[in-house]
Design an enzyme around this catalytic site. Structure first.
Site, PDB file in Angstrom:
ATOM      1  N   CYS A  23       0.849  -1.187   0.000  1.00 28.41           N
ATOM      2  CA  CYS A  23       0.000   0.000   0.000  1.00 28.41           C
ATOM      3  C   CYS A  23       0.889   1.243   0.000  1.00 28.41           C
ATOM      4  O   CYS A  23       2.099   1.140   0.181  1.00 28.41           O
ATOM      5  CB  CYS A  23      -0.931   0.015   1.208  1.00 28.41           C
ATOM      6  SG  CYS A  23      -2.334   1.132   0.959  1.00 28.41           S
ATOM      7  N   CYS A  30      -0.036   4.151   1.873  1.00 29.55           N
ATOM      8  CA  CYS A  30      -0.387   5.125   2.917  1.00 29.55           C
ATOM      9  C   CYS A  30       0.715   5.416   3.940  1.00 29.55           C
ATOM     10  O   CYS A  30       0.771   6.514   4.472  1.00 29.55           O
ATOM     11  CB  CYS A  30      -1.687   4.748   3.605  1.00 29.55           C
ATOM     12  SG  CYS A  30      -1.767   3.060   4.201  1.00 29.55           S
ATOM     13  N   CYS A  52      -4.054   6.042   0.533  1.00 30.19           N
ATOM     14  CA  CYS A  52      -3.547   4.771  -0.003  1.00 30.19           C
ATOM     15  C   CYS A  52      -3.238   4.824  -1.499  1.00 30.19           C
ATOM     16  O   CYS A  52      -3.009   3.787  -2.122  1.00 30.19           O
ATOM     17  CB  CYS A  52      -4.558   3.661   0.270  1.00 30.19           C
ATOM     18  SG  CYS A  52      -4.906   3.431   2.030  1.00 30.19           S
ATOM     19  N   LYS A  84     -12.119  -5.358   2.236  1.00 23.78           N
ATOM     20  CA  LYS A  84     -11.556  -4.504   3.272  1.00 23.78           C
ATOM     21  C   LYS A  84     -12.544  -3.377   3.505  1.00 23.78           C
ATOM     22  O   LYS A  84     -12.745  -2.504   2.670  1.00 23.78           O
ATOM     23  CB  LYS A  84     -10.199  -3.952   2.824  1.00 23.78           C
ATOM     24  CG  LYS A  84      -9.602  -2.992   3.833  1.00 23.78           C
ATOM     25  CD  LYS A  84      -8.168  -2.656   3.503  1.00 23.78           C
ATOM     26  CE  LYS A  84      -7.630  -1.629   4.476  1.00 23.78           C
ATOM     27  NZ  LYS A  84      -6.264  -1.226   4.158  1.00 23.78           N
ATOM     28  N   ARG A 141      -3.348   3.235  12.361  1.00 31.27           N
ATOM     29  CA  ARG A 141      -2.918   4.466  11.687  1.00 31.27           C
ATOM     30  C   ARG A 141      -2.045   5.297  12.605  1.00 31.27           C
ATOM     31  O   ARG A 141      -1.123   5.978  12.152  1.00 31.27           O
ATOM     32  CB  ARG A 141      -4.132   5.257  11.194  1.00 31.27           C
ATOM     33  CG  ARG A 141      -4.814   4.516  10.066  1.00 31.27           C
ATOM     34  CD  ARG A 141      -6.082   5.195   9.594  1.00 31.27           C
ATOM     35  NE  ARG A 141      -6.827   4.273   8.733  1.00 31.27           N
ATOM     36  CZ  ARG A 141      -8.088   4.438   8.371  1.00 31.27           C
ATOM     37  NH1 ARG A 141      -8.755   5.504   8.791  1.00 31.27           N
ATOM     38  NH2 ARG A 141      -8.690   3.556   7.598  1.00 31.27           N
ATOM     39  N   ARG A 187     -11.042   7.355   3.945  1.00 26.53           N
ATOM     40  CA  ARG A 187     -10.762   6.321   2.939  1.00 26.53           C
ATOM     41  C   ARG A 187     -12.045   5.737   2.325  1.00 26.53           C
ATOM     42  O   ARG A 187     -12.016   4.687   1.714  1.00 26.53           O
ATOM     43  CB  ARG A 187      -9.961   5.186   3.579  1.00 26.53           C
ATOM     44  CG  ARG A 187      -8.651   5.594   4.226  1.00 26.53           C
ATOM     45  CD  ARG A 187      -7.662   4.447   4.174  1.00 26.53           C
ATOM     46  NE  ARG A 187      -6.628   4.472   5.186  1.00 26.53           N
ATOM     47  CZ  ARG A 187      -5.570   5.295   5.192  1.00 26.53           C
ATOM     48  NH1 ARG A 187      -5.425   6.203   4.243  1.00 26.53           N
ATOM     49  NH2 ARG A 187      -4.674   5.197   6.152  1.00 26.53           N
ATOM     50  N   GLU A 229     -16.536  -8.000  -4.533  1.00 28.40           N
ATOM     51  CA  GLU A 229     -15.094  -7.696  -4.464  1.00 28.40           C
ATOM     52  C   GLU A 229     -14.285  -8.995  -4.464  1.00 28.40           C
ATOM     53  O   GLU A 229     -13.253  -9.112  -5.129  1.00 28.40           O
ATOM     54  CB  GLU A 229     -14.773  -6.918  -3.178  1.00 28.40           C
ATOM     55  CG  GLU A 229     -15.121  -5.440  -3.198  1.00 28.40           C
ATOM     56  CD  GLU A 229     -14.067  -4.600  -3.919  1.00 28.40           C
ATOM     57  OE1 GLU A 229     -13.084  -5.161  -4.444  1.00 28.40           O
ATOM     58  OE2 GLU A 229     -14.239  -3.362  -3.966  1.00 28.40           O
ATOM     59  N   LYS A 270     -11.463  -8.344   6.215  1.00 30.66           N
ATOM     60  CA  LYS A 270     -10.874  -7.466   7.229  1.00 30.66           C
ATOM     61  C   LYS A 270     -11.801  -6.304   7.523  1.00 30.66           C
ATOM     62  O   LYS A 270     -12.279  -5.695   6.565  1.00 30.66           O
ATOM     63  CB  LYS A 270      -9.537  -6.974   6.669  1.00 30.66           C
ATOM     64  CG  LYS A 270      -8.902  -5.858   7.442  1.00 30.66           C
ATOM     65  CD  LYS A 270      -7.696  -5.359   6.705  1.00 30.66           C
ATOM     66  CE  LYS A 270      -7.166  -4.166   7.468  1.00 30.66           C
ATOM     67  NZ  LYS A 270      -6.186  -3.439   6.761  1.00 30.66           N
ATOM     68  N   SER A 296      -6.241  -3.843  14.339  1.00 34.13           N
ATOM     69  CA  SER A 296      -5.712  -3.145  15.508  1.00 34.13           C
ATOM     70  C   SER A 296      -6.787  -2.791  16.537  1.00 34.13           C
ATOM     71  O   SER A 296      -6.597  -2.982  17.732  1.00 34.13           O
ATOM     72  CB  SER A 296      -4.972  -1.884  15.054  1.00 34.13           C
ATOM     73  OG  SER A 296      -5.818  -1.051  14.288  1.00 34.13           O
TER      74      SER A 296
HETATM   75  C1  PBG Z   1      -2.798  -0.075   4.850  1.00 36.31           C
HETATM   76  C2  PBG Z   1      -3.346  -0.923   5.917  1.00 36.31           C
HETATM   77  C3  PBG Z   1      -4.167  -0.573   6.983  1.00 36.31           C
HETATM   78  C4  PBG Z   1      -4.349  -1.696   7.742  1.00 36.31           C
HETATM   79  C5  PBG Z   1      -3.666  -2.721   7.100  1.00 36.31           C
HETATM   80  N1  PBG Z   1      -3.061  -2.225   5.958  1.00 36.31           N
HETATM   81  C6  PBG Z   1      -4.705   0.750   7.388  1.00 36.31           C
HETATM   82  C7  PBG Z   1      -5.816   1.354   6.703  1.00 36.31           C
HETATM   83  O1  PBG Z   1      -6.305   0.872   5.699  1.00 36.31           O
HETATM   84  O2  PBG Z   1      -6.191   2.431   7.159  1.00 36.31           O
HETATM   85  C8  PBG Z   1      -5.125  -1.768   9.011  1.00 36.31           C
HETATM   86  C9  PBG Z   1      -4.686  -2.833   9.920  1.00 36.31           C
HETATM   87  C10 PBG Z   1      -5.129  -2.713  11.320  1.00 36.31           C
HETATM   88  O3  PBG Z   1      -5.935  -1.849  11.719  1.00 36.31           O
HETATM   89  O4  PBG Z   1      -4.636  -3.528  12.093  1.00 36.31           O
HETATM   90  N2  PBG Z   1      -3.718   0.325   3.905  1.00 36.31           N
HETATM   91 ZN    ZN Z   2      -3.199   2.069   2.707  1.00 35.43          ZN
END
Ligand code: PBG
Ligand code: ZN
Length: 335
Positions: free
Chosen positions: A130, A132, A140, A205, A215, A227, A243, A258, A284
């Protein structure tokens, strides 16, 4: 015999499911879903330009580590039986083209080289593909005319994935939610002789509030907007399945859902509709919510993470990315 006779004898139940639950040994015998350390993937944050591990404020117990501590950290997990790692990099500097994401000497590239040297094929490495963490604005993708431009971003995603393959990634996992990302990355990998490198599609996602701690951890909070024009609305299940279908058509080897816990229905439906391996990412925020309650003494952390993670597996996940991995491994090894 009427139906009641089947179930009753002299007015009491004939079939007694409690027989199946009477002793711990019986319950063990009949356990349908067994969580194993082999089901778990541990996310790892490697940060450029720090000398010692830094605890992530919103994720107590999880650290950003310097490259020089990577081998030791992975060895510790490996000794617990954890063999698969999802690698995230936090670069020293960012720019609006995310060039740091595909530098030969970028942080993820260096981390993978180190892991390949020290662990060879004993571990499985997955990289998050990614922009970001590497864009100055935190989105992203590439911004053009004030919006995240899909097709410009695809070109960068191809470069990032190829740079990860060059240093030995087993799987690349594009997480930008750009249309066509799996197809374009597959083509780029194949063109560069990396047809053995697999793609884990972050297929469904969802635009979730549960990513906030991540983040913060990875310094990737977008500095304007959100996003929602690329990550999926959380209220749509058919769209998620679409998707997934598209990622499969584009050549994904493994499908990811996710976050995990509030989305067990999607994990279940995906398991019913594809024969590909299905992965769930317990993100997270799922970690932080449990951790915060545990630190307050409101829940039993060990028992609740075993329960939550087992339920994610029961819903249909073949493997689970979890920040609780180390603790779960310790618990499973002692039980
Ligand atoms: C990058 C990414 C993210 C996460 C995994 N890859 C952040 C987002 O999309 O904002 C989130 C993982 C997590 O919260 O543990 N795009
Ligand atoms: Zn990203």
């Amino acid at each position: 015999m009427n139906q009641n006779d089947d179930f009753e004898l002299n007015g009491f139940p004939r079939v007694r499911l409690r027989r199946l639950r009477r002793t711990p040994a019986i319950r063990d015998l009949l356990q349908e879903t067994r969580l194993s350390v082999k089901d778990l993937v541990c996310p790892i944050f490697v940060q450029e330009g720090i000398d010692e591990p830094k605890e992530i404020e919103l994720m107590p117990g999880i650290f950003r580590i310097p490259l020089k501590e990577l081998t030791e950290s992975i060895q510790e997990l490996y000794d617990l039986g954890v063999k698969t790692f999802l690698i995230f990099g936090i670069p020293r500097s960012k720019n609006n083209k995310a060039t740091g994401a595909y530098r030969r000497d970028g942080i993820v590239q260096k981390a993978l080289k180190t892991l390949r040297q020290n662990f060879g094929e004993k571990i499985v490495t997955i990289t998050d593909v990614c922009l970001c963490q590497y864009t100055s604005h935190g989105h992203c993708g590439i911004i053009k005319n004030k919006v995240v431009n899909n097709d410009e971003s695809l070109k960068v995603l191809e470069k990032i994935a190829t740079s990860h393959a060059e240093v030995g990634a087993d799987f690349v996992a594009p997480s930008a939610m750009m249309d066509g990302q799996v197809k374009n990355i597959r083509a780029a990998l194949d063109k560069n002789d990396f047809n053995q490198v697999g793609i884990i599609g972050y297929s469904a996602k969802l635009a979730s509030n549960l990513y906030t701690p991540f983040r913060d951890a990875s310094h990737s909070m977008p500095d304007f907007g959100d996003r929602k024009s690329y990550q999926m609305p959380f209220y749509n299940a058919n769209e998620a399945l679409n998707e997934i279908k598209m990622d499969i058509n584009e050549g994904a080897d493994i499908i990811m859902i996710k976050p995990a816990l509030p989305y067990l229905d999607l994990i279940y439906k995906t398991r019913q509709t594809t024969l590909l391996p299905v992965c769930a990412y317990s993100v997270s925020g799922e970690y932080s919510i449990v951790k915060a309650a545990a630190l307050e003494g409101w829940v039993n952390e060990g028992e609740i993470i075993i329960e939550f993670t087992t339920c994610i597996k029961r819903a249909g996940a073949d493997f689970i990315i979890s920040y609780h991995t180390k603790k779960i491994a310790e618990i499973l090894n002692n039980s």
